[in-house]
Scaffold this active site. Structure first.
Site, short mmCIF file in Angstrom:
data_model
loop_
_atom_site.label_atom_id
_atom_site.label_comp_id
_atom_site.label_asym_id
_atom_site.label_seq_id
_atom_site.Cartn_x
_atom_site.Cartn_y
_atom_site.Cartn_z
N GLY A 9 -8.14 -4.01 3.65
CA GLY A 9 -7.51 -4.30 2.42
C GLY A 9 -7.07 -5.20 2.25
O GLY A 9 -7.39 -6.56 2.58
N ALA A 10 -5.74 -5.81 1.33
CA ALA A 10 -5.74 -6.82 0.81
C ALA A 10 -4.87 -7.82 1.81
O ALA A 10 -5.47 -8.77 1.65
CB ALA A 10 -4.18 -6.77 -0.51
N MET A 11 -4.50 -7.44 2.50
CA MET A 11 -3.53 -8.18 4.15
C MET A 11 -4.87 -7.91 4.98
O MET A 11 -4.67 -8.98 5.63
CB MET A 11 -2.56 -7.39 4.07
CG MET A 11 -1.03 -7.42 3.01
SD MET A 11 -0.22 -9.35 2.98
CE MET A 11 0.25 -9.31 4.68
N GLY A 12 -5.85 -7.88 5.28
CA GLY A 12 -6.68 -7.44 6.17
C GLY A 12 -7.38 -8.32 5.86
O GLY A 12 -8.03 -8.82 6.30
N ASN A 103 4.51 -2.44 7.31
CA ASN A 103 5.13 -2.00 6.66
C ASN A 103 5.59 -0.96 7.60
O ASN A 103 4.81 -0.26 8.00
CB ASN A 103 5.72 -2.18 5.53
CG ASN A 103 5.79 -3.57 4.81
OD1 ASN A 103 6.62 -4.73 5.47
ND2 ASN A 103 5.22 -4.02 3.65
N LYS A 185 12.92 -5.04 7.13
CA LYS A 185 12.13 -5.05 5.88
C LYS A 185 11.74 -3.92 5.43
O LYS A 185 11.81 -4.02 4.26
CB LYS A 185 10.66 -5.50 6.51
CG LYS A 185 9.92 -6.24 5.55
CD LYS A 185 8.64 -6.86 6.36
CE LYS A 185 7.42 -7.39 4.76
NZ LYS A 185 6.62 -7.40 4.72
N ASN A 189 12.13 -2.52 1.51
CA ASN A 189 11.25 -2.05 0.77
C ASN A 189 12.19 -0.64 0.09
O ASN A 189 11.06 -0.18 -0.90
CB ASN A 189 9.71 -2.03 1.55
CG ASN A 189 9.02 -3.02 1.75
OD1 ASN A 189 9.51 -3.55 0.99
ND2 ASN A 189 8.77 -3.03 3.13
N ASN A 193 10.90 -1.89 -3.86
CA ASN A 193 9.90 -0.52 -3.83
C ASN A 193 10.28 0.44 -4.11
O ASN A 193 9.85 0.87 -5.70
CB ASN A 193 9.65 -0.60 -2.35
CG ASN A 193 8.74 -1.94 -2.75
OD1 ASN A 193 9.09 -2.94 -2.67
ND2 ASN A 193 7.34 -2.07 -1.86
N GLU A 271 3.84 4.50 1.06
CA GLU A 271 3.93 4.07 1.99
C GLU A 271 5.60 5.01 2.62
O GLU A 271 6.40 5.29 3.23
CB GLU A 271 3.79 3.36 2.38
CG GLU A 271 2.37 2.82 2.57
CD GLU A 271 2.93 1.30 3.44
OE1 GLU A 271 3.44 0.50 2.80
OE2 GLU A 271 2.03 0.80 4.22
P1 NAD Z 1 -4.25 -2.13 0.91
O1 NAD Z 1 -3.97 -0.88 0.02
O2 NAD Z 1 -4.98 -2.80 0.30
O3 NAD Z 1 -5.64 -1.70 1.60
C1 NAD Z 1 -5.12 -0.51 2.58
C2 NAD Z 1 -6.68 0.11 2.89
O4 NAD Z 1 -7.00 0.99 2.03
C3 NAD Z 1 -7.82 -0.88 2.91
O5 NAD Z 1 -8.34 0.20 3.82
C4 NAD Z 1 -7.94 -0.11 2.03
O6 NAD Z 1 -10.34 -0.07 2.02
C5 NAD Z 1 -8.28 1.12 1.66
N1 NAD Z 1 -8.21 0.77 -0.61
C6 NAD Z 1 -7.25 0.22 -1.32
N2 NAD Z 1 -7.76 0.54 -2.26
C7 NAD Z 1 -8.83 1.67 -2.07
C8 NAD Z 1 -9.12 2.00 -3.03
N3 NAD Z 1 -9.49 1.88 -4.73
N4 NAD Z 1 -10.64 3.67 -2.63
C9 NAD Z 1 -10.31 3.45 -1.67
N5 NAD Z 1 -9.30 3.24 -0.36
C10 NAD Z 1 -8.99 1.42 -1.19
O7 NAD Z 1 -3.04 -2.72 1.91
P2 NAD Z 1 -1.77 -3.75 2.14
O8 NAD Z 1 -1.54 -4.14 0.52
O9 NAD Z 1 -3.51 -4.90 2.28
O10 NAD Z 1 -1.41 -3.49 2.83
C11 NAD Z 1 -1.50 -3.23 4.72
C12 NAD Z 1 -0.14 -3.41 5.20
O11 NAD Z 1 0.62 -3.92 4.97
C13 NAD Z 1 0.92 -2.19 4.25
O12 NAD Z 1 1.99 -1.63 5.98
C14 NAD Z 1 1.68 -3.04 3.86
O13 NAD Z 1 2.92 -2.20 3.06
C15 NAD Z 1 1.47 -4.35 4.61
N6 NAD Z 1 2.10 -5.35 3.41
C16 NAD Z 1 1.44 -5.68 2.61
C17 NAD Z 1 1.97 -6.85 1.41
C18 NAD Z 1 1.06 -6.74 0.49
O14 NAD Z 1 0.93 -8.15 -0.31
N7 NAD Z 1 0.05 -6.35 0.31
C19 NAD Z 1 2.46 -7.82 2.12
C20 NAD Z 1 3.53 -7.32 3.64
C21 NAD Z 1 3.25 -5.94 4.48
#
Ligand code: NAD
Length: 310
Positions: A9-12, A103, A185, A189, A193, A271
């Site tokens: 997703g965003a982070m990955g 998180n 953290k 949150n 949050n 979460e």
């Molecule tokens: P995300 O929601 O962007 O992605 C997580 C998953 O959800 C991915 O597999 C993504 O494909 C899926 N997803 C997202 N939107 C979707 C949709 N509309 N329909 C179907 N699937 C969907 O999560 P993230 O923000 O990357 O966070 C991942 C982890 O990192 C979490 O534990 C988060 O708390 C933590 N984190 C996030 C941030 C940040 O800035 N985003 C910062 C630090 C830690």
């Protein structure tokens, strides 16, 4: 190195993009079909500090990836972690390091069901990113990572991961007490949050609320009591001071925390069960009263029921 991102997703996707740029062989693994298809057909659109570019990076459904990796980075939302670990069994071999920077509380317990302790590295990160839509991420600013192997005898493995991340500019260091870092953290949150989500306000507005410090204190007192069970000491005043700084008008601006973005803006589940919900559940199991965290968890779930379509 061969690196698979489990949950892109965003982070990955941000991590995948940066690690690939540094010359690694990266694959994104994700269960959101439309996202994977878009990345494969049109590339991954990356808004990197205002500069938009489209990069080519392979993406696949997690179950379809059979090749053993040097490093697997877990970046799902906490409630998707178990399914992801089921799906990626084929990517984890004798020498694979598994890194979790997600998180929330209790992730290690889940990972340990699938991965040998010696291979598990956990940490916290201050990098951020946003998922604009399928195949499109956006981010500004920089961050850092603190991580540690959960088996204290295996720090060589963690040190190697630190070098790999640093070669990609991800600014990582070895932490000496990652469990406390994760709890701290979660404390931020679990107050900022959760309450901004329930109150539908941004961080700056929250910082102005008369009731904010006392509400946060009640929640944090319960976090501290439950953290003690895991031999973690939480200084509630220290967390309150950091919350105050975050809410300072000169710093915060009109930024909405990610839980607010997920639930209130995009109608996605939160979460909460791995933040306030973890404290409520673990407190209950150990005879510690957690009325504030129980109510916050119930309220967020009620809001999910109102806003999220299954
Ligand atoms: P995300 O929601 O962007 O992605 C997580 C998953 O959800 C991915 O597999 C993504 O494909 C899926 N997803 C997202 N939107 C979707 C949709 N509309 N329909 C179907 N699937 C969907 O999560 P993230 O923000 O990357 O966070 C991942 C982890 O990192 C979490 O534990 C988060 O708390 C933590 N984190 C996030 C941030 C940040 O800035 N985003 C910062 C630090 C830690």
């Amino acid at each position: 190195a061969k690196i698979a991102i489990a949950g892109a997703g965003a982070m990955g996707s941000r991590f995948g993009y940066m690690l690939q740029k540094a010359g690694n062989d990266v694959i994104l693994m994700d269960n959101w079909e439309q996202h994977v298809e878009t990345i494969n057909e049109k590339g991954l659109t990356v808004d990197d500090n205002g500069q938009t570019q489209v990069i080519q990076i392979p993406a696949m459904a997690p179950r379809a990836v059979k090749e053993v990796q040097d490093l697997v980075i877990l970046f799902t939302k906490t409630m998707q972690l178990k399914t992801m670990l089921e799906d990626i069994k084929g990517t984890i071999g004798k020498n694979t390091a598994v890194l979790c920077l997600m998180n929330g509380l209790g992730n290690v317990d889940v990972i340990e069901q699938y991965v040998k302790k010696q291979h598990i590295i956990v940490g916290v990160t201050l990098w951020t990113s946003e998922l604009v839509g399928p195949g499109h991420i956006s981010f500004t600013g920089s961050g850092s990572i603190g991580l540690q192997n959960i088996d204290p005898r295996e720090q060589d493995r963690a040190a190697k991961v630190v070098s790999l991340l640093n070669a990609a500019g991800l600014n990582a260091t070895l932490s000496t007490d990652v469990t406390t870092d994760i709890w701290k953290k979660a404390c931020v949150n679990g107050t900022l949050n959760s309450l901004c989500t329930l109150l539908d306000c941004n961080i700056e507005e929250f910082g102005q609320l008369k009731e904010a410090p006392q509400m946060a204190r009640e929640i944090l007192n319960e976090f501290a009591a439950v953290a003690k069970l895991e031999n973690v000491t939480i200084d509630v005043d220290e967390i309150l001071t950091s919350l105050q700084k975050l809410g300072d008008t000169s710093q915060a601006g009109a930024h909405y925390p990610s839980m607010h973005q997920d639930l209130i803006q995009h109608h996605r589940k939160t979460e909460i069960d791995f933040l306030n919900g973890y404290v409520a559940k673990k407190g209950k199991a150990n005879g510690i009263a957690t009325p504030y965290n129980t109510l916050v968890t119930q309220l967020v779930h009620a809001k999910e029921q109102i806003l999220v379509e299954d």
